[in-house]
Design a protein around this motif. Structure first.
Motif, PDB file in Angstrom:
ATOM      1  N   UNK A  23       0.844  -1.213   0.134  1.00 30.28           N
ATOM      2  CA  UNK A  23       0.067   0.104   0.015  1.00 30.28           C
ATOM      3  C   UNK A  23       1.000   1.226   0.051  1.00 30.28           C
ATOM      4  N   UNK A  24       0.395   2.436  -0.526  1.00 34.02           N
ATOM      5  CA  UNK A  24       0.969   3.427  -0.413  1.00 34.02           C
ATOM      6  C   UNK A  24       0.048   4.742   0.185  1.00 34.02           C
ATOM      7  N   UNK A  25       0.867   5.188   1.171  1.00 36.81           N
ATOM      8  CA  UNK A  25       0.226   6.140   2.330  1.00 36.81           C
ATOM      9  C   UNK A  25       0.766   7.471   1.838  1.00 36.81           C
ATOM     10  N   UNK A  26      -0.230   8.523   2.371  1.00 32.67           N
ATOM     11  CA  UNK A  26       0.277   9.897   2.541  1.00 32.67           C
ATOM     12  C   UNK A  26       0.265  10.255   4.166  1.00 32.67           C
ATOM     13  N   UNK A  27       1.327  10.477   4.773  1.00 36.58           N
ATOM     14  CA  UNK A  27       1.005  10.696   6.239  1.00 36.58           C
ATOM     15  C   UNK A  27       0.530  11.844   6.603  1.00 36.58           C
ATOM     16  N   UNK A  28      -0.310  12.227   7.681  1.00 40.03           N
ATOM     17  CA  UNK A  28      -1.160  13.065   7.655  1.00 40.03           C
ATOM     18  C   UNK A  28      -0.608  13.883   9.026  1.00 40.03           C
ATOM     19  N   UNK A  29      -0.056  15.134   8.792  1.00 38.84           N
ATOM     20  CA  UNK A  29       0.541  15.769  10.139  1.00 38.84           C
ATOM     21  C   UNK A  29      -0.696  16.124  11.055  1.00 38.84           C
ATOM     22  N   UNK A  30      -0.101  15.948  12.311  1.00 36.79           N
ATOM     23  CA  UNK A  30      -1.254  16.157  13.559  1.00 36.79           C
ATOM     24  C   UNK A  30      -2.005  17.225  13.271  1.00 36.79           C
ATOM     25  N   UNK A  31      -1.610  18.349  12.781  1.00 33.69           N
ATOM     26  CA  UNK A  31      -2.391  19.615  12.836  1.00 33.69           C
ATOM     27  C   UNK A  31      -3.477  19.507  11.688  1.00 33.69           C
ATOM     28  N   UNK A  32      -3.507  18.477  11.037  1.00 33.46           N
ATOM     29  CA  UNK A  32      -4.469  18.067   9.704  1.00 33.46           C
ATOM     30  C   UNK A  32      -5.257  16.948  10.135  1.00 33.46           C
ATOM     31  N   UNK A  33      -4.990  16.244  10.992  1.00 36.01           N
ATOM     32  CA  UNK A  33      -5.627  15.021  11.656  1.00 36.01           C
ATOM     33  C   UNK A  33      -6.880  15.176  12.380  1.00 36.01           C
ATOM     34  N   UNK A  34      -7.761  13.973  12.470  1.00 40.28           N
ATOM     35  CA  UNK A  34      -8.913  14.253  12.947  1.00 40.28           C
ATOM     36  C   UNK A  34      -8.457  14.201  14.430  1.00 40.28           C
ATOM     37  N   UNK A  35      -9.377  14.750  15.413  1.00 42.42           N
ATOM     38  CA  UNK A  35      -9.322  14.971  17.029  1.00 42.42           C
ATOM     39  C   UNK A  35      -9.075  13.686  17.633  1.00 42.42           C
ATOM     40  N   UNK A  36      -9.777  12.747  17.075  1.00 42.24           N
ATOM     41  CA  UNK A  36      -9.710  11.354  17.714  1.00 42.24           C
ATOM     42  C   UNK A  36     -10.100  10.265  16.916  1.00 42.24           C
ATOM     43  N   UNK A  37      -9.560   9.074  17.096  1.00 40.91           N
ATOM     44  CA  UNK A  37      -9.653   8.101  16.174  1.00 40.91           C
ATOM     45  C   UNK A  37     -11.012   7.259  16.431  1.00 40.91           C
ATOM     46  N   UNK A  38     -11.933   6.787  15.568  1.00 39.87           N
ATOM     47  CA  UNK A  38     -12.805   5.999  15.626  1.00 39.87           C
ATOM     48  C   UNK A  38     -12.677   4.584  15.738  1.00 39.87           C
ATOM     49  N   UNK A  39     -13.872   3.650  15.410  1.00 43.14           N
ATOM     50  CA  UNK A  39     -13.599   2.270  15.710  1.00 43.14           C
ATOM     51  C   UNK A  39     -12.553   1.674  14.782  1.00 43.14           C
ATOM     52  N   UNK A  40     -11.655   0.762  15.446  1.00 47.53           N
ATOM     53  CA  UNK A  40     -10.458   0.331  14.677  1.00 47.53           C
ATOM     54  C   UNK A  40      -9.285   1.335  14.412  1.00 47.53           C
ATOM     55  N   UNK A  41      -9.334   2.573  15.061  1.00 52.88           N
ATOM     56  CA  UNK A  41      -8.696   3.803  14.854  1.00 52.88           C
ATOM     57  C   UNK A  41      -8.922   4.440  13.401  1.00 52.88           C
ATOM     58  N   UNK A  42      -9.984   4.157  12.849  1.00 57.21           N
ATOM     59  CA  UNK A  42     -10.506   4.872  11.506  1.00 57.21           C
ATOM     60  C   UNK A  42     -11.119   5.793  11.575  1.00 57.21           C
ATOM     61  N   UNK A  43     -10.969   6.987  10.881  1.00 56.09           N
ATOM     62  CA  UNK A  43     -12.075   7.922  10.790  1.00 56.09           C
ATOM     63  C   UNK A  43     -12.430   8.035   9.367  1.00 56.09           C
ATOM     64  N   UNK A  44     -13.760   8.174   8.988  1.00 57.11           N
ATOM     65  CA  UNK A  44     -14.256   8.386   7.614  1.00 57.11           C
ATOM     66  C   UNK A  44     -14.057   9.905   7.143  1.00 57.11           C
ATOM     67  N   UNK A  45     -13.412  10.011   5.841  1.00 56.96           N
ATOM     68  CA  UNK A  45     -13.205  11.193   5.565  1.00 56.96           C
ATOM     69  C   UNK A  45     -13.370  11.531   4.072  1.00 56.96           C
TER      70      UNK A  45
END
Length: 93
Positions: free
Chosen positions: A21-43
């Motif tokens: 898989x290829x990922x784009x790391x998301x800086x903390x200042x652009x990340x969701x406030x908290x993770x949802x189930x399984x650590x995922x957040x729909x975007x």
């Protein structure tokens, strides 16, 4: 995506192992406030002007990650820089 959603540049990283898989790391200042189930957040994510519904997730070691499929990367791969914007999709949360 709503106008005014802040964007950032990310250097694509190919994860070793099955599937590569290829990922784009998301800086903390652009990340969701908290993770949802399984650590995922729909975007709704936009990479180099191409938008799609997906999720970001939190990896304990790597931080927040956005998987970027080949159809969105349009030939870009590990080490290439992309422009990224993500917006939490509250309708799917």
């Amino acid at each position: 995506m709503a106008s005014g959603t802040p964007s950032f540049e990310a250097t694509l990283v190919r994860w070793s192992g099955a599937g590569g898989w290829v990922f784009a790391p998301v800086p903390d200042e652009h990340a969701p406030d908290a993770a949802g189930p399984f650590g995922r957040v729909p975007v709704v994510a936009t990479v180099d002007g191409r938008a799609w519904s997906t999720s970001v997730w939190r990896d304990r070691k790597a931080g927040w990650l956005l998987a970027v499929p080949a159809r969105i990367r349009a030939g870009k791969d590990h080490g290439d820089v992309v422009s990224v914007a993500i917006e939490v999709d509250h309708a799917r949360r």
